[in-house]
Structure formats: C-alpha cells, structure tokens
Scaffold this motif. Structure first.
Motif, PDB file in Angstrom:
ATOM      1  N   ARG A 147      -4.194   8.919   1.326  1.00 36.01           N
ATOM      2  CA  ARG A 147      -4.077   8.143   0.080  1.00 36.01           C
ATOM      3  C   ARG A 147      -4.938   6.879   0.132  1.00 36.01           C
ATOM      4  O   ARG A 147      -5.483   6.454  -0.890  1.00 36.01           O
ATOM      5  CB  ARG A 147      -2.615   7.779  -0.182  1.00 36.01           C
ATOM      6  N   LEU A 148      -5.039   6.284   1.326  1.00 31.96           N
ATOM      7  CA  LEU A 148      -5.915   5.130   1.478  1.00 31.96           C
ATOM      8  C   LEU A 148      -7.378   5.545   1.404  1.00 31.96           C
ATOM      9  O   LEU A 148      -8.218   4.818   0.859  1.00 31.96           O
ATOM     10  CB  LEU A 148      -5.643   4.417   2.799  1.00 31.96           C
ATOM     11  N   ARG A 195      -8.149   5.749  -2.220  1.00 31.37           N
ATOM     12  CA  ARG A 195      -8.178   4.437  -2.857  1.00 31.37           C
ATOM     13  C   ARG A 195      -9.456   3.685  -2.519  1.00 31.37           C
ATOM     14  O   ARG A 195     -10.025   2.987  -3.371  1.00 31.37           O
ATOM     15  CB  ARG A 195      -6.954   3.623  -2.421  1.00 31.37           C
ATOM     16  N   SER A 223      -2.968   3.011   8.696  1.00 33.98           N
ATOM     17  CA  SER A 223      -3.067   1.873   7.784  1.00 33.98           C
ATOM     18  C   SER A 223      -4.432   1.204   7.934  1.00 33.98           C
ATOM     19  O   SER A 223      -5.193   1.489   8.868  1.00 33.98           O
ATOM     20  CB  SER A 223      -1.944   0.874   8.053  1.00 33.98           C
ATOM     21  N   TYR A 261       0.315   3.228   3.347  1.00 31.61           N
ATOM     22  CA  TYR A 261       0.935   4.073   2.333  1.00 31.61           C
ATOM     23  C   TYR A 261       2.294   4.518   2.834  1.00 31.61           C
ATOM     24  O   TYR A 261       2.426   5.059   3.934  1.00 31.61           O
ATOM     25  CB  TYR A 261       0.070   5.287   2.009  1.00 31.61           C
ATOM     26  N   GLU A 267       5.075   6.993   2.613  1.00 31.26           N
ATOM     27  CA  GLU A 267       5.338   8.364   2.149  1.00 31.26           C
ATOM     28  C   GLU A 267       6.711   8.487   1.503  1.00 31.26           C
ATOM     29  O   GLU A 267       6.892   9.224   0.522  1.00 31.26           O
ATOM     30  CB  GLU A 267       5.238   9.332   3.332  1.00 31.26           C
ATOM     31  N   SER A 288       6.428   6.689  -1.854  1.00 33.72           N
ATOM     32  CA  SER A 288       5.215   7.039  -2.610  1.00 33.72           C
ATOM     33  C   SER A 288       4.574   5.792  -3.205  1.00 33.72           C
ATOM     34  O   SER A 288       4.204   5.740  -4.379  1.00 33.72           O
ATOM     35  CB  SER A 288       5.542   8.052  -3.726  1.00 33.72           C
ATOM     36  N   ARG A 289       4.422   4.769  -2.361  1.00 36.30           N
ATOM     37  CA  ARG A 289       3.848   3.499  -2.790  1.00 36.30           C
ATOM     38  C   ARG A 289       2.913   2.960  -1.712  1.00 36.30           C
ATOM     39  O   ARG A 289       3.108   3.212  -0.517  1.00 36.30           O
ATOM     40  CB  ARG A 289       4.944   2.452  -3.047  1.00 36.30           C
ATOM     41  N   PHE A 290       1.914   2.214  -2.157  1.00 31.45           N
ATOM     42  CA  PHE A 290       1.089   1.450  -1.230  1.00 31.45           C
ATOM     43  C   PHE A 290       1.825   0.160  -0.888  1.00 31.45           C
ATOM     44  O   PHE A 290       2.438  -0.458  -1.764  1.00 31.45           O
ATOM     45  CB  PHE A 290      -0.265   1.108  -1.859  1.00 31.45           C
ATOM     46  N   SER A 335       4.450  -4.120  -2.848  1.00 26.30           N
ATOM     47  CA  SER A 335       4.048  -2.718  -2.932  1.00 26.30           C
ATOM     48  C   SER A 335       3.607  -2.390  -4.357  1.00 26.30           C
ATOM     49  O   SER A 335       3.927  -3.111  -5.310  1.00 26.30           O
ATOM     50  CB  SER A 335       5.205  -1.803  -2.514  1.00 26.30           C
ATOM     51  N   ARG A 351       1.979   1.186  -6.991  1.00 24.46           N
ATOM     52  CA  ARG A 351       1.492   2.552  -7.183  1.00 24.46           C
ATOM     53  C   ARG A 351       0.117   2.488  -7.834  1.00 24.46           C
ATOM     54  O   ARG A 351      -0.183   1.537  -8.549  1.00 24.46           O
ATOM     55  CB  ARG A 351       2.458   3.373  -8.030  1.00 24.46           C
TER      56      ARG A 351
END
Length: 226
Positions: free
Chosen positions: A19-20, A23, A140, A173, A175, A178-180, A200, A202
């Motif tokens: 996910r990172l 982004r 991270s 991220y 899990e 479901s947020r950074f 945090s 989304r």
C-alpha cells in the motif's frame, strides 16, 4: 520512467508495504494523484519559546501554530511539471483546527544527482530541505531530513543547527484498520522537540489527466536552486 520516490530509493522501495508502494508511486508516469483524509490524534508543540517561530512560519504555510487533538486532516499528493521542467509532487497538509484551517505546504522534486528528494517548503519556497527515504524491516517508511537552506533573491544560506531542526517522518499501513498511520517529529539538536503530529488516514487515487492540479496547490513562487 518511474516515480521520484522509487528512483531515489532504488531496490529498497520494493521492501515497503504494497500500500505504501502504491502511495509513493504517484507521479507523472503513473498518472495518479493521492488524497489522504483522516484524523490527527494529536498536534503538539514544544516549549512556549517555539510559538513565535511557528506563528511566523504559519504566515507562509510552514508548520502549524496551534496544537490540538482529534484534528481532521487532509494530505494532497498531486504530481505536475513545475516552471523549471521538473517533475514535482505536492505534499499539502491541511489541519481543520478550531477557528480556521491551517496548511503545511511542501513540494518535492528529485535532486539533480537522483540520490535524494528536495523538499521545498511554504508558499514561496524560501526553505529547502534534503530528504532521505528508507524502508524499515516491517515495511514502513522512514524519512529523515538533512541539510536545510534558506533562499530569498541572491541569498542562499545553510540554516545553522542552532536555529534549524531535523524532521523525522514514519509512515506505515495498518492492515487491521485499513488505514495509513503517520508520525512526525521535528527536533532541534539543542532545544529538543519543537513540533509534531500523529494520526491516521485513508487514501483515494485519481487520474491527473482528468482532475489536474486544483487552484491553490502550487506555490506562489518556485525556487530553481537545488
């Protein structure tokens, strides 16, 4: 061609959480912009001596002069080509604090040697910082600032350690949620912690060919010196 962040990190980029990776793949090549919306659990300041400096910086959208808790937050990462032909990614953070929203603006470009990111701060890019990106063992991202320079007209000065600061950003991220998650600390070598926030958000992604760069995201003045 690839994102400026993948370029500067090289193989280390592939160690980031997927996910990172997405982004920080925002750019002209991917054609995507990223908008994060969430809440900062805490926006904090150091001692009272810091307040005048934060208030001064706030006049040019550098740092946040007002502390708070549970502050709604938006970060806009939009790629564009600046007036000097460089790929640039906005890092415009808006904190919806009581009374009035506050912004912390930055525009990131790749250094000429491709070995670091240059972070131009504020509405007029008077301050520029070197940023170094590292993937941590847990996937991270750790970002640390290096040298800071002040630029105005013919003036081009290294900011002395006595009045300068080191910024450290940790983004991960979660899990489960479901947020950074993000944590930022700005510390002076002699006076200790000055400013920071943690919380945090989304993220959503948009096609820059259709959304473009909204009015007000680009700085008033752009700095050519790397």
């Amino acid at each position: 061609m690839t994102s400026i962040f993948r370029t500067v990190m090289g193989a280390d980029f592939d160690r980031l959480h997927p996910r990172l990776q997405r982004r920080f793949s925002v750019g002209l090549t991917s054609g995507e912009a990223c908008t994060g919306r969430g809440v900062m659990d805490r926006v904090w300041h150091g001692g009272t001596f810091v307040r005048p400096f934060l208030a001064l910086g706030a006049t040019r959208n550098i740092l946040i002069p007002t502390p708070g808790r549970n502050v709604p937050f938006t970060i806009e990462n939009v790629p564009y080509t600046d007036t000097f032909g460089r790929e640039t990614v906005t890092f415009v953070r808006t904190f919806d604090l009581p009374g009035r929203p506050r912004r912390f603006d930055a525009q990131m470009v790749l250094s000429p040697k491709g070995d670091r990111i240059l972070d131009y701060l504020g509405t007029h890019q008077h301050l520029a910082s070197e940023l170094h990106f590292h993937a941590e063992p847990d996937g991270s991202l750790l970002i640390r600032s290096g040298e800071h320079r002040f630029r105005e007209g013919a003036v081009d000065l290294r900011v002395p350690e006595l009045i300068g600061a080191t910024a450290e950003v940790r983004e991960s991220y979660d899990e489960t949620e479901s947020r950074f998650r993000i944590q930022v600390r700005v510390v002076n070598r002699y006076f200790g912690p000055l400013f920071g926030y943690e919380g945090s958000f989304r993220a959503t992604y948009t096609d820059i060919r259709t959304c473009g760069v909204r009015a007000g995201l680009r700085p008033v003045r752009e700095e050519s010196r790397a």
